[in-house]
Design an enzyme around this catalytic site. Structure first.
Site, PDB file in Angstrom:
ATOM      1  N   HIS A   1       0.874  -1.182   0.000  1.00 33.96           N
ATOM      2  CA  HIS A   1       0.000   0.000   0.000  1.00 33.96           C
ATOM      3  C   HIS A   1       0.912   1.233   0.000  1.00 33.96           C
ATOM      4  O   HIS A   1       2.030   1.180   0.512  1.00 33.96           O
ATOM      5  CB  HIS A   1      -0.834  -0.057   1.283  1.00 33.96           C
ATOM      6  CG  HIS A   1      -1.895   0.989   1.404  1.00 33.96           C
ATOM      7  ND1 HIS A   1      -1.630   2.281   1.783  1.00 33.96           N
ATOM      8  CD2 HIS A   1      -3.234   0.923   1.226  1.00 33.96           C
ATOM      9  CE1 HIS A   1      -2.767   2.962   1.828  1.00 33.96           C
ATOM     10  NE2 HIS A   1      -3.753   2.168   1.496  1.00 33.96           N
TER      11      HIS A   1
ATOM     12  N   ASP B   1       3.240  -4.571   8.073  1.00 33.88           N
ATOM     13  CA  ASP B   1       2.033  -3.751   7.963  1.00 33.88           C
ATOM     14  C   ASP B   1       0.835  -4.688   8.105  1.00 33.88           C
ATOM     15  O   ASP B   1       0.493  -5.417   7.169  1.00 33.88           O
ATOM     16  CB  ASP B   1       2.021  -3.029   6.609  1.00 33.88           C
ATOM     17  CG  ASP B   1       0.700  -2.333   6.333  1.00 33.88           C
ATOM     18  OD1 ASP B   1      -0.160  -2.288   7.242  1.00 33.88           O
ATOM     19  OD2 ASP B   1       0.521  -1.832   5.200  1.00 33.88           O
TER      20      ASP B   1
ATOM     21  N   GLN C   1      -4.312  -4.862   6.928  1.00 33.32           N
ATOM     22  CA  GLN C   1      -5.319  -5.722   6.292  1.00 33.32           C
ATOM     23  C   GLN C   1      -5.378  -7.101   6.928  1.00 33.32           C
ATOM     24  O   GLN C   1      -6.205  -7.924   6.526  1.00 33.32           O
ATOM     25  CB  GLN C   1      -5.001  -5.857   4.797  1.00 33.32           C
ATOM     26  CG  GLN C   1      -5.158  -4.583   4.014  1.00 33.32           C
ATOM     27  CD  GLN C   1      -6.599  -4.116   3.944  1.00 33.32           C
ATOM     28  OE1 GLN C   1      -7.529  -4.913   4.057  1.00 33.32           O
ATOM     29  NE2 GLN C   1      -6.785  -2.823   3.752  1.00 33.32           N
TER      30      GLN C   1
ATOM     31  N   LYS D   1     -10.079  -0.668  10.305  1.00 32.67           N
ATOM     32  CA  LYS D   1     -10.237  -1.843   9.443  1.00 32.67           C
ATOM     33  C   LYS D   1     -10.515  -3.111  10.260  1.00 32.67           C
ATOM     34  O   LYS D   1     -10.929  -4.125   9.720  1.00 32.67           O
ATOM     35  CB  LYS D   1      -8.991  -2.038   8.576  1.00 32.67           C
ATOM     36  CG  LYS D   1      -8.798  -0.904   7.559  1.00 32.67           C
ATOM     37  CD  LYS D   1      -7.725  -1.255   6.564  1.00 32.67           C
ATOM     38  CE  LYS D   1      -7.108  -0.035   5.910  1.00 32.67           C
ATOM     39  NZ  LYS D   1      -8.040   0.707   5.048  1.00 32.67           N
TER      40      LYS D   1
ATOM     41  N   CYS E   1      -4.880   2.573  -3.585  1.00 37.34           N
ATOM     42  CA  CYS E   1      -3.635   3.089  -3.004  1.00 37.34           C
ATOM     43  C   CYS E   1      -2.484   2.111  -3.198  1.00 37.34           C
ATOM     44  O   CYS E   1      -1.640   1.957  -2.312  1.00 37.34           O
ATOM     45  CB  CYS E   1      -3.814   3.423  -1.524  1.00 37.34           C
ATOM     46  SG  CYS E   1      -4.850   4.853  -1.253  1.00 37.34           S
TER      47      CYS E   1
END
Lengths: 412, 148
Positions: free
Chosen positions: A129, A206, A209, A232, A370
């Protein structure tokens, strides 16, 4: 593919926890498949935030009055809930931030910037991302370090040998997604962490998600930094967590200066506060942190094993059904995927598909998500992305497929 | 589906599938690029202006049905017009796609097929990207026009 965990999972019961799901959009029941952009919030999260504002609203830490003490206790209880969710060794390792983006920036600026020199390297992957690309580009500009990018294959999976080949003694940081937002690919985090550590690099994962879909178990993953986006994972917007090993956080200078992050301030010398407060300058997003804590407790209650099993059955159903839609091309077909499906339709621009699906009450995302390098890698300007959450149903998968047939009718 | 039928009229779908005046105009003396970051639409517009009027123009790029059809219909609508006439026409067109009542002025003609866009506010930029790009081309700014 029904596992024991999925069999005991009552999705209709779960749906009653989410007020926003029960509405009509353009005369149709809402089918919310834009969870990778933001997830809807369970009543438990909304109630926790309302309780703070209606009963406990006060500034936290150092307050002697009852409201401040209650607010502080709620905020710190939320931190403990996040530590439990992430399987952190200590709640002091949970730094509340605005979101995953701020977590990445904090590490880039506070951990990496003082340490990196010209000739050093930062290794990321092609599936990142923008929020796990741009902070590193900025860091490289500031320090003279070089950004390296490990490629992905035609299925959207990281080419692990290439990742390994790009690791060297020059690599100071490896930063990659746990789950790709545009492709759904689940990275083999533990293996990548071990390789990076063997090369002497620190690893940032990261997890924006991942946390909604998979247990974000930092102890099992073995990474050094883990970034969580609150909104999220069914928490409030503007909330998030940076997890890092305590010894790393101890060795890092504060990210921002201000109140709450100090122990004592004199004009000659300021002493910084203990972890994690050293990284939490100013009055934080108290209601957001409390709401995020409630989201973590909610996920722990449902259990990631059951959530993952439920979502994997949705993914299997959707993947099979979408492949039958004429002209549909899946973008991202890695063997290990979370319930995120990107695709294109021959002769139909994703934006048009999104508008027509919206008229059917179906919320999907269209665009580059993104992740423009991913779009370039697959030679498409944009995709349609349907991303599933713990409250989606098999019937909603069918509604998406029916909606796509409507799209094809319009463009026939 | 009435809104959708309004938006995706046959004329629009026809222009989307078979855009008119597509490509790069040989011997052009005006050019500009447009970009809509929201959906990734890109348009490259070339035109030849003679005696203050657009003698010819073409566009190319990739985009959604609304942006492609809008560019296609626009190229037909503006041929032979002066910069002032085009500005007036764009104003009328802008009013149309944003749902403002039509005032006096230029006749929209075939451009009327985009009236359905007014029910879809997020799609207004799709319909107007080509017009912004044309205005930039006429000014010969050589900068990419962005709808953001």
């Amino acid at each position: 593919m029904k596992t024991a965990a999925a069999a005991g999972y009552d999705v209709q019961r779960v749906r009653t926890d989410f007020p926003a799901l029960h509405q009509q959009v353009h005369g149709h029941p809402l089918v919310y498949l834009d969870n990778a952009a933001t997830a809807q919030k369970p009543r438990a999260v909304l109630d926790a935030m309302a309780r703070f504002y209606e009963r406990d609203c006060a500034n936290i830490h150092r307050g002697v009055h009852a409201l401040s003490q209650r607010a502080t206790e709620s905020y710190e209880a939320a931190r403990r809930a996040l530590a439990a969710l992430l399987h952190a060794a200590d709640p002091r390792e949970i730094v509340f931030v605005r979101g995953a983006t701020e977590a990445v920036n904090l590490v880039a600026q506070s951990y990496a910037r003082p340490r990196l020199r010209p000739g050093d390297e930062v290794l990321i992957t092609w599936m990142e991302h923008h929020s796990n690309i741009v902070p590193w580009q900025m860091l490289c500009e500031q320090t003279g370090a070089t950004l390296r990018v490990a490629p992905i294959d035609d299925a959207g999976a990281l080419i692990v040998p290439e990742f390994q080949r790009l690791l060297s003694t020059r690599t100071r940081i490896a930063a990659f997604a746990h789950v790709s937002n545009a492709l759904g690919t689940i990275n083999p985090v533990r293996a990548l962490v071990d390789q990076a550590h063997a090369a002497g690099a620190k690893v940032l994962v990261d997890g924006a998600q991942a946390a909604p879909h998979l247990r974000p178990d930092v102890a099992a993953l073995g990474c050094d930094f883990y970034c969580v986006s609150g909104h999220k994972m069914y928490g409030p917007t503007g909330s998030g967590v940076l997890w890092a090993r305590a010894e790393l956080l101890e060795a890092m200078p504060p990210y921002q200066g201000g109140g709450d992050m100090i122990r004592s301030v004199r004009f000659e010398k300021t002493t910084y506060n203990d972890l994690p407060f050293k990284f939490e300058a100013g009055t934080p997003n108290i209601a957001g942190g409390i709401g995020l804590g409630a989201a973590a407790e909610y996920l722990l209650r449902l259990g990631h094993e059951a959530i993952t099993a439920h979502e994997q059955s949705l993914l299997a159903r959707a993947t099979a059904a979408l492949q039958q839609v004429p002209g549909l091309r899946l973008i991202g077909t890695a063997p290990h995927k979370a319930a995120v499906i990107s695709f294109t339709l021959d002769g139909v621009h994703p934006h048009d598909a999104g508008t027509i699906l919206d008229q059917e009450g179906i919320a999907v995302r269209t665009g580059h998500h993104c992740a423009q390098p991913v779009m370039e890698r697959f030679g498409v300007p944009a995709t349609v992305r349907a991303s599933f959450g713990l409250y989606n149903t098999p019937e909603e998968v069918d509604a998406l497929v029916a909606g796509l047939h409507k799209v094809l009718e319009v463009f026939a | 589906m009435t809104g959708l039928n309004e938006l995706y009229q046959d004329v629009i779908l026809h222009h989307y599938k078979s855009p008119r005046n597509y490509g790069e105009l040989p011997g052009h003396n005006r050019a500009a690029d447009g970009h809509n970051p929201l959906c990734g639409d890109r348009i490259h517009l070339t035109a030849r202006v003679e005696d203050g009027r657009i003698a010819d123009l073409r566009f190319q790029g990739s985009g959604c049905a609304i942006s492609t059809a809008s560019a296609s219909v626009m190229t037909e609508a503006v041929k032979g017009k002066t910069e002032d006439e085009i500005r007036a026409l764009f104003q009328r067109f802008h009013d149309l796609v944003t749902g403002k009542p039509a005032g006096d002025g230029a006749e929209l003609g075939k451009l009327e097929v985009f009236s359905g866009v007014s029910e879809f506010p997020v799609r207004v930029k799709c319909a107007t990207l080509c017009w912004h790009t044309l205005q930039a081309a006429l000014k010969n700014t050589h900068q990419t026009v962005s709808t953001e």
